[in-house]
Design a protein around this motif. Structure first.
Motif, PDB file in Angstrom:
ATOM      1  N   GLY A  61     -13.064-112.764 -42.025  1.00 21.34           N
ATOM      2  CA  GLY A  61     -11.828-113.106 -41.323  1.00 21.34           C
ATOM      3  C   GLY A  61     -10.800-112.009 -41.287  1.00 21.34           C
ATOM      4  N   TYR A  62      -9.663-112.284 -41.892  1.00 21.25           N
ATOM      5  CA  TYR A  62      -8.512-111.389 -41.850  1.00 21.25           C
ATOM      6  C   TYR A  62      -8.303-110.655 -43.171  1.00 21.25           C
ATOM      7  N   ASP A  63      -9.331-110.501 -43.960  1.00 24.40           N
ATOM      8  CA  ASP A  63      -9.211-109.789 -45.232  1.00 24.40           C
ATOM      9  C   ASP A  63      -8.782-108.343 -45.012  1.00 24.40           C
ATOM     10  N   SER A  64      -8.094-107.797 -45.999  1.00 21.72           N
ATOM     11  CA  SER A  64      -7.651-106.401 -45.947  1.00 21.72           C
ATOM     12  C   SER A  64      -8.125-105.650 -47.180  1.00 21.72           C
ATOM     13  N   PHE A  65      -8.276-104.345 -47.022  1.00 23.51           N
ATOM     14  CA  PHE A  65      -8.648-103.462 -48.122  1.00 23.51           C
ATOM     15  C   PHE A  65      -7.565-102.400 -48.266  1.00 23.51           C
ATOM     16  N   CYS A  66      -7.063-102.243 -49.474  1.00 30.22           N
ATOM     17  CA  CYS A  66      -6.077-101.205 -49.772  1.00 30.22           C
ATOM     18  C   CYS A  66      -6.705-100.252 -50.771  1.00 30.22           C
ATOM     19  N   ALA A  67      -6.998 -99.041 -50.329  1.00 25.70           N
ATOM     20  CA  ALA A  67      -7.704 -98.079 -51.172  1.00 25.70           C
ATOM     21  C   ALA A  67      -6.743 -97.025 -51.693  1.00 25.70           C
ATOM     22  N   ASP A  68      -6.869 -96.715 -52.965  1.00 24.75           N
ATOM     23  CA  ASP A  68      -6.053 -95.675 -53.561  1.00 24.75           C
ATOM     24  C   ASP A  68      -6.620 -94.304 -53.189  1.00 24.75           C
ATOM     25  N   VAL A  69      -6.127 -93.261 -53.816  1.00 20.56           N
ATOM     26  CA  VAL A  69      -6.531 -91.905 -53.472  1.00 20.56           C
ATOM     27  C   VAL A  69      -7.444 -91.348 -54.558  1.00 20.56           C
ATOM     28  N   GLY A  70      -8.544 -90.746 -54.124  1.00 17.61           N
ATOM     29  CA  GLY A  70      -9.535 -90.223 -55.054  1.00 17.61           C
ATOM     30  C   GLY A  70     -10.921 -90.634 -54.604  1.00 17.61           C
ATOM     31  N   GLN A  71     -11.870 -90.615 -55.523  1.00 24.63           N
ATOM     32  CA  GLN A  71     -13.237 -90.992 -55.167  1.00 24.63           C
ATOM     33  C   GLN A  71     -13.307 -92.403 -54.615  1.00 24.63           C
ATOM     34  N   ASN A  72     -12.536 -93.324 -55.214  1.00 22.78           N
ATOM     35  CA  ASN A  72     -12.572 -94.720 -54.753  1.00 22.78           C
ATOM     36  C   ASN A  72     -12.235 -94.821 -53.274  1.00 22.78           C
ATOM     37  N   GLN A  73     -11.308 -93.992 -52.825  1.00 24.52           N
ATOM     38  CA  GLN A  73     -10.898 -93.986 -51.416  1.00 24.52           C
ATOM     39  C   GLN A  73     -12.051 -93.551 -50.516  1.00 24.52           C
ATOM     40  N   MET A  74     -12.772 -92.510 -50.940  1.00 25.49           N
ATOM     41  CA  MET A  74     -13.860 -91.985 -50.121  1.00 25.49           C
ATOM     42  C   MET A  74     -15.079 -92.904 -50.143  1.00 25.49           C
ATOM     43  N   TRP A  75     -15.386 -93.499 -51.297  1.00 22.31           N
ATOM     44  CA  TRP A  75     -16.477 -94.478 -51.346  1.00 22.31           C
ATOM     45  C   TRP A  75     -16.171 -95.641 -50.406  1.00 22.31           C
ATOM     46  N   ALA A  76     -14.911 -96.089 -50.423  1.00 23.33           N
ATOM     47  CA  ALA A  76     -14.512 -97.196 -49.550  1.00 23.33           C
ATOM     48  C   ALA A  76     -14.583 -96.789 -48.089  1.00 23.33           C
ATOM     49  N   MET A  77     -14.067 -95.609 -47.771  1.00 24.91           N
ATOM     50  CA  MET A  77     -14.079 -95.136 -46.388  1.00 24.91           C
ATOM     51  C   MET A  77     -15.505 -95.022 -45.865  1.00 24.91           C
ATOM     52  N   GLN A  78     -16.395 -94.468 -46.686  1.00 25.09           N
ATOM     53  CA  GLN A  78     -17.761 -94.221 -46.234  1.00 25.09           C
ATOM     54  C   GLN A  78     -18.574 -95.496 -46.080  1.00 25.09           C
ATOM     55  N   MET A  79     -18.320 -96.498 -46.928  1.00 24.03           N
ATOM     56  CA  MET A  79     -19.257 -97.617 -47.036  1.00 24.03           C
ATOM     57  C   MET A  79     -18.727 -98.959 -46.535  1.00 24.03           C
ATOM     58  N   LEU A  80     -17.411 -99.186 -46.640  1.00 25.73           N
ATOM     59  CA  LEU A  80     -16.890-100.460 -46.147  1.00 25.73           C
ATOM     60  C   LEU A  80     -17.093-100.565 -44.642  1.00 25.73           C
ATOM     61  N   GLN A  81     -17.430-101.754 -44.187  1.00 29.73           N
ATOM     62  CA  GLN A  81     -17.637-101.990 -42.751  1.00 29.73           C
ATOM     63  C   GLN A  81     -16.708-103.104 -42.307  1.00 29.73           C
ATOM     64  N   LEU A  82     -15.597-102.712 -41.690  1.00 26.76           N
ATOM     65  CA  LEU A  82     -14.598-103.683 -41.263  1.00 26.76           C
ATOM     66  C   LEU A  82     -15.053-104.410 -39.998  1.00 26.76           C
ATOM     67  N   THR A  83     -14.723-105.672 -39.936  1.00 32.81           N
ATOM     68  CA  THR A  83     -14.941-106.426 -38.704  1.00 32.81           C
ATOM     69  C   THR A  83     -13.621-106.488 -37.927  1.00 32.81           C
ATOM     70  N   GLN A  84     -13.627-107.172 -36.821  1.00 30.09           N
ATOM     71  CA  GLN A  84     -12.568-107.060 -35.816  1.00 30.09           C
ATOM     72  C   GLN A  84     -11.152-107.261 -36.362  1.00 30.09           C
ATOM     73  N   ASN A  85     -10.943-108.238 -37.202  1.00 32.33           N
ATOM     74  CA  ASN A  85      -9.589-108.565 -37.657  1.00 32.33           C
ATOM     75  C   ASN A  85      -9.281-108.079 -39.067  1.00 32.33           C
ATOM     76  N   GLN A  86     -10.189-107.317 -39.648  1.00 30.82           N
ATOM     77  CA  GLN A  86      -9.937-106.790 -40.988  1.00 30.82           C
ATOM     78  C   GLN A  86      -9.201-105.456 -40.897  1.00 30.82           C
ATOM     79  N   ARG A  87      -8.474-105.131 -41.958  1.00 31.79           N
ATOM     80  CA  ARG A  87      -7.659-103.924 -41.949  1.00 31.79           C
ATOM     81  C   ARG A  87      -7.917-103.096 -43.215  1.00 31.79           C
ATOM     82  N   PHE A  88      -7.661-101.785 -43.080  1.00 26.61           N
ATOM     83  CA  PHE A  88      -7.885-100.824 -44.158  1.00 26.61           C
ATOM     84  C   PHE A  88      -6.631 -99.969 -44.287  1.00 26.61           C
TER      85      PHE A  88
END
Length: 594
Positions: free
Chosen positions: A389-416
């Protein structure tokens, strides 16, 4: 004529512009403002536990709501504690009004050659001018209506960004005519397309129709312009393949077949290779900085043309690329024009090639091919499964940010949401607070993804999660190191881990005890020593409305692919064998980087 207290007037004006929450830390020079905010039936004052939290929360609120965010802080240390969040709003183009309290005007030193006259007096305006669109000392009550109208217009027009109004305490308690509010109606965002702009856009249509290998790059400017819906319409009707920048990720439906991934220094290999092979790249609101193009700028669409569309003409004038056609204008207006004029793309040779790239060099295949440790990627894949649905992801800065950027797959109404231009560690937790207060969908969850370092910087934010029962699930990926820097130290500093590991002087706290201190449910999953991922370990985390998950991984977990210094965008590490690289490129490589 009706006169009301200036602080009440300011609150009424903010309400008229859709603001429902103001984040701040109480202090002597903002007591009038906080009092007025708390008394308005359509407004809430959220007392945070550090002014930096207030600044980042206001950023999160603005990014999620699409309206202005507001943060307040008292003079002196309160104002200076806002600076990091103000800089973040400036570099990532977020419209936030920061109101700093100031000593009474009659206690202010102005041009006197002394350091300070009033207690906690600080010239915050001059400090902030380089990182704001507008900053002013509002020391005359008669200027208040016009200055606030000006501030809101500046923050929300053109390339959006923060403004600061430094407000002496005596001005806050003076009186102003209520009727002037009628002249300060909310600004209209509708922009017409001029004839010159239309001619340039018509040229884009022609070039897209004649291109054999077109690609769209979605930048953060699309999100800043609240262009989510019109971007979706354009991509759906045109069927053009597309990639995104880190900040553009939030605007993309990544489940679409034609999405290739994020590009850049830590981008997906298939996205980087796609950009290198395109004969036309339509860039929508991206700065095209070196983190996107790579150090070898000539490798970015080297045999093609880049059409760079942006609201900020200065970014266009100072482009790093030589093969660009720069078009200055509003993205929503441009996409509205293009959506009914760009024909459906049907060149199967290019589409089939991109499908093969994506199948071979997507992030899941990258992990298998390079045999890197999978624990952080397993977590991101799991979040893909449980989010909706409308879930959001808030990623900090560092490896966690890049792992999230590379692997998370947002759907239409999700935000990053993440700190992009500034790259501020400790930002994800307070940004998630602002997102939560702006979220209207009651079933939505906000996943705050942090490393151990960034989480430690922002612990005070945890208090608000349980206090307001916010739907925030805090994830701390704990490798007991500053992992992004250790990866750098490993490459360039002969593994001298100063300040990044326990041996180098870096320690992490006991997050279980900290979770209990902030009344949060605590879960821990240990994925060290190549332990197989078990989704059942996270059953409690899935069921909770809010909680803290400590996800423990090995210190040597790495982020790949990674574009090394002075390498072409199509050749990130671990590099492909030369023959494989050549076989999977459409353009001729005059020199294969080894």
């Amino acid at each position: 004529m009706t006169k009301i207290k200036a602080a009440d007037y300011i609150v009424e004006l903010l309400v008229n512009h859709g603001v429902e929450v103001v984040f701040g830390y109480q202090g002597g020079m903002v007591t009038h403002l906080a009092d007025s905010i708390s008394k308005h039936p359509q407004m809430r004052f959220v007392q945070v536990y550090h002014e930096q939290t207030a600044a980042f929360a206001a950023v999160g609120y603005a990014r999620k709501s699409g309206r202005i965010g507001v943060a307040i802080a008292t003079s002196g240390p309160g104002a200076t504690n806002l600076i990091t969040g103000i800089a973040d709003a400036f570099f990532d183009s977020v419209p936030v009004i920061f109101i700093t309290g100031q000593v009474n005007a009659y206690e202010y030193k102005y041009d006197k050659p002394i350091r300070q006259l009033g207690f906690q007096e600080t010239n915050i305006v001059d400090m902030l001018k380089p990182i704001t669109k507008y900053a002013t000392l509002l020391d005359k009550i008669e200027d208040l209506p016009a200055e606030f109208a000006k501030a809101i217009k500046i923050a929300t027009s053109g390339r959006k960004g923060p403004v600061v109004i430094d407000l002496p305490m005596n001005v806050q308690r003076e009186f102003v005519q209520l009727e002037t509010l009628a002249n300060l109606a909310p600004l209209s965002c509708n922009q017409s397309v001029s004839s010159d702009f239309a001619a340039q856009l018509s040229g884009i249509v022609e070039k897209l129709h004649s291109a054999q290998r077109p690609l769209v790059l979605v930048g953060g400017g699309v999100a800043a312009a609240n262009g989510f819906a019109i971007l979706g319409q354009f991509l759906q009707s045109s069927q053009l393949p597309f990639v995104s920048s880190l900040q553009g990720k939030t605007a993309c439906d990544e489940s679409l077949e034609l999405y290739l991934g994020t590009l850049g220094s830590y981008g997906n290999r298939c996205a980087n290779m796609a950009v290198a092979n395109a004969d036309l790249v339509l860039v929508l609101g991206s700065r095209l900085d070196l983190r996107q193009t790579g150090g070898v700028v000539a490798s970015f669409a080297s045999s093609g043309e880049v059409i760079h569309l942006d609201i900020d003409n200065n970014e266009l004038k100072h482009s790093r690329l030589n093969n660009t056609q720069n078009i200055h204008g509003d993205l929503v207006s441009a996409l509205t024009y293009l959506v009914s004029r760009v024909s459906r793309f049907t060149e199967n040779t290019w589409l089939n090639y991109l499908a093969k790239l994506k199948a071979t060099y997507n992030q899941a295949q990258e992990i298998v091919r390079t045999q890197i440790k999978t624990a952080p990627y397993d977590l991101m894949a799991f979040l893909n499964q449980i989010s909706h649905g409308y879930d959001s992801f808030c990623a900090d800065v560092g490896q966690n940010q890049m792992w999230a950027m590379q692997m998370l797959q947002l759907t239409q109404n999700q935000r990053f949401y993440t700190s992009g231009g500034l790259g501020a560690m400790g930002s994800a937790l307070p940004i998630s607070l602002g997102v939560a207060f702006a979220e209207l969908n009651k079933s939505a969850t906000i996943y705050s993804i942090n490393g151990d370092g960034g989480a430690h910087m922002a612990l005070q934010s945890l208090m608000l999660i349980k206090q307001y029962n916010l739907p925030i699930k805090v994830i701390i990926i704990n490798n007991k190191t500053l992992g992004m820097i250790t990866q750098f130290q490993e490459l360039y500093f002969d593994k001298n881990m100063v300040g990044t590991t326990a041996e180098g002087g870096y320690l992490v706290p006991d997050f279980e005890h900290l979770a209990k201190a902030y009344s949060l449910d605590y879960f821990r999953v240990d994925q060290t020593n190549n332990r197989a991922f078990e989704s059942n370990d996270l059953a409690g985390f899935v069921a909770a409305k809010n909680c803290l998950l400590e996800y423990v991984i090995d210190a040597d977990c790495r982020v790949y692919p990674k574009l090394e210094y002075n390498q072409a965008i199509y050749n990130p590490s671990p590099m492909l064998p030369e023959a494989e690289l050549v076989a999977n490129m459409l353009i001729t490589l005059t020199e294969v980087t080894k």
